[in-house]
Design a protein around this motif. Structure first.
Motif, PDB file in Angstrom:
ATOM      1  N   SER A 108       3.919 -40.484  -6.882  1.00 57.78           N
ATOM      2  CA  SER A 108       5.209 -40.110  -6.283  1.00 57.78           C
ATOM      3  C   SER A 108       5.372 -40.786  -4.934  1.00 57.78           C
ATOM      4  O   SER A 108       6.452 -41.299  -4.607  1.00 57.78           O
ATOM      5  CB  SER A 108       5.305 -38.591  -6.098  1.00 57.78           C
ATOM      6  OG  SER A 108       5.063 -37.958  -7.321  1.00 57.78           O
ATOM      7  N   SER A 113       3.795 -43.552  -3.831  1.00 58.63           N
ATOM      8  CA  SER A 113       3.881 -45.012  -3.915  1.00 58.63           C
ATOM      9  C   SER A 113       5.250 -45.451  -4.416  1.00 58.63           C
ATOM     10  O   SER A 113       5.727 -46.518  -4.059  1.00 58.63           O
ATOM     11  CB  SER A 113       2.755 -45.590  -4.771  1.00 58.63           C
ATOM     12  OG  SER A 113       2.983 -45.355  -6.120  1.00 58.63           O
ATOM     13  N   TYR A 114       5.897 -44.624  -5.246  1.00 60.85           N
ATOM     14  CA  TYR A 114       7.254 -44.960  -5.703  1.00 60.85           C
ATOM     15  C   TYR A 114       8.294 -44.538  -4.661  1.00 60.85           C
ATOM     16  O   TYR A 114       9.191 -45.299  -4.305  1.00 60.85           O
ATOM     17  CB  TYR A 114       7.543 -44.265  -7.033  1.00 60.85           C
ATOM     18  CG  TYR A 114       8.887 -44.634  -7.615  1.00 60.85           C
ATOM     19  CD1 TYR A 114       9.021 -45.747  -8.429  1.00 60.85           C
ATOM     20  CD2 TYR A 114      10.023 -43.870  -7.342  1.00 60.85           C
ATOM     21  CE1 TYR A 114      10.253 -46.105  -8.954  1.00 60.85           C
ATOM     22  CE2 TYR A 114      11.257 -44.222  -7.869  1.00 60.85           C
ATOM     23  CZ  TYR A 114      11.367 -45.338  -8.674  1.00 60.85           C
ATOM     24  OH  TYR A 114      12.584 -45.695  -9.189  1.00 60.85           O
ATOM     25  N   ARG A 173      11.855 -45.978  -1.782  1.00 58.56           N
ATOM     26  CA  ARG A 173      13.241 -45.490  -1.813  1.00 58.56           C
ATOM     27  C   ARG A 173      13.751 -45.157  -0.419  1.00 58.56           C
ATOM     28  O   ARG A 173      14.940 -44.902  -0.237  1.00 58.56           O
ATOM     29  CB  ARG A 173      13.349 -44.224  -2.688  1.00 58.56           C
ATOM     30  CG  ARG A 173      12.788 -44.377  -4.095  1.00 58.56           C
ATOM     31  CD  ARG A 173      13.726 -45.058  -5.029  1.00 58.56           C
ATOM     32  NE  ARG A 173      14.934 -44.284  -5.281  1.00 58.56           N
ATOM     33  CZ  ARG A 173      15.944 -44.715  -6.003  1.00 58.56           C
ATOM     34  NH1 ARG A 173      15.897 -45.923  -6.525  1.00 58.56           N
ATOM     35  NH2 ARG A 173      17.005 -43.953  -6.198  1.00 58.56           N
ATOM     36  N   SER A 187       2.626 -47.549   1.318  1.00 56.30           N
ATOM     37  CA  SER A 187       2.345 -47.270  -0.091  1.00 56.30           C
ATOM     38  C   SER A 187       0.889 -47.602  -0.442  1.00 56.30           C
ATOM     39  O   SER A 187       0.193 -46.803  -1.080  1.00 56.30           O
ATOM     40  CB  SER A 187       3.308 -48.088  -0.967  1.00 56.30           C
ATOM     41  OG  SER A 187       3.011 -47.887  -2.307  1.00 56.30           O
ATOM     42  N   GLN A 226      -1.665 -48.991  -8.632  1.00 56.06           N
ATOM     43  CA  GLN A 226      -0.625 -48.657  -7.644  1.00 56.06           C
ATOM     44  C   GLN A 226      -0.498 -49.751  -6.583  1.00 56.06           C
ATOM     45  O   GLN A 226       0.606 -50.069  -6.143  1.00 56.06           O
ATOM     46  CB  GLN A 226      -0.951 -47.314  -6.988  1.00 56.06           C
ATOM     47  CG  GLN A 226      -0.718 -46.134  -7.925  1.00 56.06           C
ATOM     48  CD  GLN A 226      -1.199 -44.820  -7.353  1.00 56.06           C
ATOM     49  OE1 GLN A 226      -1.716 -44.747  -6.246  1.00 56.06           O
ATOM     50  NE2 GLN A 226      -1.055 -43.751  -8.114  1.00 56.06           N
ATOM     51  N   TYR A 273       1.359 -52.519  -8.089  1.00 54.23           N
ATOM     52  CA  TYR A 273       2.781 -52.170  -8.192  1.00 54.23           C
ATOM     53  C   TYR A 273       3.481 -52.344  -6.835  1.00 54.23           C
ATOM     54  O   TYR A 273       4.574 -52.918  -6.751  1.00 54.23           O
ATOM     55  CB  TYR A 273       2.908 -50.719  -8.676  1.00 54.23           C
ATOM     56  CG  TYR A 273       4.323 -50.199  -8.705  1.00 54.23           C
ATOM     57  CD1 TYR A 273       5.151 -50.457  -9.780  1.00 54.23           C
ATOM     58  CD2 TYR A 273       4.836 -49.459  -7.638  1.00 54.23           C
ATOM     59  CE1 TYR A 273       6.459 -50.001  -9.799  1.00 54.23           C
ATOM     60  CE2 TYR A 273       6.141 -48.987  -7.648  1.00 54.23           C
ATOM     61  CZ  TYR A 273       6.942 -49.267  -8.731  1.00 54.23           C
ATOM     62  OH  TYR A 273       8.231 -48.812  -8.740  1.00 54.23           O
ATOM     63  N   ARG A 292       6.338 -54.970  -6.129  1.00 58.87           N
ATOM     64  CA  ARG A 292       7.665 -54.429  -5.802  1.00 58.87           C
ATOM     65  C   ARG A 292       8.157 -55.023  -4.485  1.00 58.87           C
ATOM     66  O   ARG A 292       9.342 -55.320  -4.334  1.00 58.87           O
ATOM     67  CB  ARG A 292       7.571 -52.899  -5.709  1.00 58.87           C
ATOM     68  CG  ARG A 292       8.919 -52.269  -5.487  1.00 58.87           C
ATOM     69  CD  ARG A 292       9.124 -50.979  -6.174  1.00 58.87           C
ATOM     70  NE  ARG A 292      10.483 -50.528  -5.925  1.00 58.87           N
ATOM     71  CZ  ARG A 292      10.911 -49.313  -6.096  1.00 58.87           C
ATOM     72  NH1 ARG A 292      10.088 -48.404  -6.579  1.00 58.87           N
ATOM     73  NH2 ARG A 292      12.161 -48.983  -5.845  1.00 58.87           N
ATOM     74  N   PHE A 339      11.715 -44.164 -12.001  1.00 56.03           N
ATOM     75  CA  PHE A 339      10.470 -43.435 -11.740  1.00 56.03           C
ATOM     76  C   PHE A 339       9.768 -43.054 -13.053  1.00 56.03           C
ATOM     77  O   PHE A 339       8.539 -43.083 -13.151  1.00 56.03           O
ATOM     78  CB  PHE A 339      10.785 -42.195 -10.896  1.00 56.03           C
ATOM     79  CG  PHE A 339       9.563 -41.458 -10.413  1.00 56.03           C
ATOM     80  CD1 PHE A 339       8.458 -42.140  -9.920  1.00 56.03           C
ATOM     81  CD2 PHE A 339       9.516 -40.068 -10.453  1.00 56.03           C
ATOM     82  CE1 PHE A 339       7.328 -41.469  -9.469  1.00 56.03           C
ATOM     83  CE2 PHE A 339       8.388 -39.377 -10.005  1.00 56.03           C
ATOM     84  CZ  PHE A 339       7.301 -40.088  -9.520  1.00 56.03           C
ATOM     85  N   TYR A 369       7.702 -45.801 -14.311  1.00 56.49           N
ATOM     86  CA  TYR A 369       6.476 -45.937 -13.512  1.00 56.49           C
ATOM     87  C   TYR A 369       5.444 -44.870 -13.907  1.00 56.49           C
ATOM     88  O   TYR A 369       4.256 -45.163 -14.058  1.00 56.49           O
ATOM     89  CB  TYR A 369       6.842 -45.823 -12.030  1.00 56.49           C
ATOM     90  CG  TYR A 369       5.685 -46.037 -11.083  1.00 56.49           C
ATOM     91  CD1 TYR A 369       4.826 -47.131 -11.221  1.00 56.49           C
ATOM     92  CD2 TYR A 369       5.458 -45.154 -10.034  1.00 56.49           C
ATOM     93  CE1 TYR A 369       3.775 -47.327 -10.355  1.00 56.49           C
ATOM     94  CE2 TYR A 369       4.401 -45.342  -9.142  1.00 56.49           C
ATOM     95  CZ  TYR A 369       3.563 -46.436  -9.321  1.00 56.49           C
ATOM     96  OH  TYR A 369       2.513 -46.630  -8.461  1.00 56.49           O
TER      97      TYR A 369
END
Lengths: 45, 380
Positions: free
Chosen positions: B55, B57-58, B62, B75, B113, B116, B120, B130, B133
């Motif tokens: 959560s 790392s994503y 945002r 992240s 992660q 990612y 990203r 999400f 992911y």
């Protein structure tokens, strides 16, 4: 295994040999895994 | 039943039918939810740790208030921090990890992660949300036993997957071969039979016993791990996801550089892409970049001095090979075929023995035991 054998023998023979190969592996795995003493059960490294 | 058996049983009986029988858009999300449920039952700490780091790392990407550079730094930092807390030598010595436990598959998903976050930041990832992911991270076949697969490949396969009987039977075959490697070659031949031979040789031939013990440890580690990877690849194929190969006959490599392109490929390629290449770009120092990559490769296994030295020895081996290899532009002198075959065979033998010898530092619990074994190994 089937594709490999199919190059040298017919499809039917390859199918039978592959099935025997799988059964042999399954038997060995179950035999050694479920020995009563359980001595081969777990990796030790 | 141990963890591997539970994973196989749950993947075959629980995940595979859901991955094909449910309506299309529910298939993989259901696999993820079942994976999360499996983890909650097996180890609640593992499920919570993965959900929290995923959560963060994503979610950090945002946050509009942060610059892209800060997003990727934060992240990566939060993933690495959790990894270090649970994997470092210090808490283990304090007995902390024995009471709290270590999240299952932590090393694998931490590196996923980080991959990612970097991709990203570089904006190379396909458009996703999400849920995509989470589907990538909560995928039981690869979650606990690797390989460190990449998000774009997983995402592409998750979109393109169609029922394929050949792929399914290949998956079953890989599981069988993987299990045969673990049980028959690893546990039965190497762990039990060879260990018994070593035990009987020990009183009269200590050097030979130490040598065989060294070979046994390295080959057993390889066979067990290759078996686990086969099982993971096979289970993924049952669900219609292709996972990259992790081993390609590494003990046939004729130098250490080639060895690390064939041994734990997903980790070595991760270290090449995210440590070696950036370090080389920043410093223009191949020696530093190689050592950095191999140190990270070592520490991935465990954050301890032994794995640090092990990684350094791998780096040293690669550097020695680079120092003495024939320059790529140099014309080959005419040599008979037998000469190159003998040289190749020698290279294979030296590489294999160098790797086995370096594994001594991770085989033994302390440096004193390493010294004792080395003395015994080379004693007349």
């Amino acid at each position: 295994m089937y594709q490999f054998l199919q190059k040298y023998v017919g499809s039917k023979t390859a199918g039978i040999l592959t099935a025997f190969w799988y059964l042999l592996l399954l038997f060995l795995i179950f035999y050694y895994y479920f020995l009563p003493s359980g001595q081969f059960r777990y990796a030790d490294w | 039943m141990n963890e591997l058996n539970w994973i196989i049983a749950f993947s075959v009986v629980g995940l595979t039918p859901m991955a094909w029988l449910l309506p299309g858009r529910w298939q993989l999300p259901t696999v993820s939810v079942l994976t999360a449920g499996f983890m909650l039952v097996a180890s609640p700490l593992s499920a919570l740790s993965l959900l929290l780091t995923a959560s963060l790392s994503y979610g950090l990407f945002r946050l509009k208030s942060l610059t892209p550079a800060w997003r990727v730094v934060l992240s990566i930092s939060q993933s690495v921090l959790v990894w270090i807390i649970f994997k470092s030598e210090w808490p283990m010595h304090q007995g902390w990890q024995t009471t709290v436990g270590v999240p299952l598959g932590l090393s694998y998903y931490t590196f996923r992660q980080i991959h990612y976050a970097i991709e990203r930041y570089k904006q190379t990832l396909p458009v996703h949300d999400f849920a995509d992911y989470l589907t990538y991270l909560f995928f039981l076949p690869t979650l606990l036993i690797g390989p460190i697969n990449r998000f774009p490949d997983f995402y592409r396969d998750s979109r393109r997957r169609r029922w394929d009987a050949v792929l399914f039977s290949t998956g079953l075959e890989r599981i069988l071969y993987g299990y045969a490697k673990i049980v028959l070659i690893g546990n039965m031949l190497l762990t039990n039979k060879l260990a018994h031979i070593i035990y009987t040789l020990q009183p009269n031939h200590p050097s030979l016993a130490s040598y065989l013990s060294l070979i046994r440890f390295a080959t057993n580690a390889y066979i067990q791990f290759a078996g686990f990877s086969d099982v993971a690849i096979g289970l993924s194929l049952l669900i219609g996801i292709r996972v990259p190969e992790n081993f390609e006959s590494p003990f046939l490599a004729s130098n250490l550089n080639e060895f690390w392109k064939r041994y734990h490929i997903s980790l070595s390629s991760w270290c090449r892409d995210y440590v070696f290449t950036p370090l080389l770009s920043l410093t223009r120092q191949p020696v530093l970049a190689t050592l950095g990559a191999m140190l990270v490769l070592g520490l991935w296994h465990e954050w301890s001095s032994q794995y640090l030295v092990w990684g350094a020895l791998q780096g040293l081996g690669v550097l020695i090979w680079h120092r003495f290899k024939r320059p790529s532009g140099e014309a080959k002198t005419a040599q008979p075929a037998w000469h190159s075959n003998v040289m190749h065979g020698l290279g294979v033998l030296i590489t294999f023995h160098y790797f086995c010898l370096t594994c001594l530092v991770i085989q033994k619990n302390n440096w004193q035991a390493v010294g004792q074994t080395l003395t015994q190994l080379f004693a007349r």
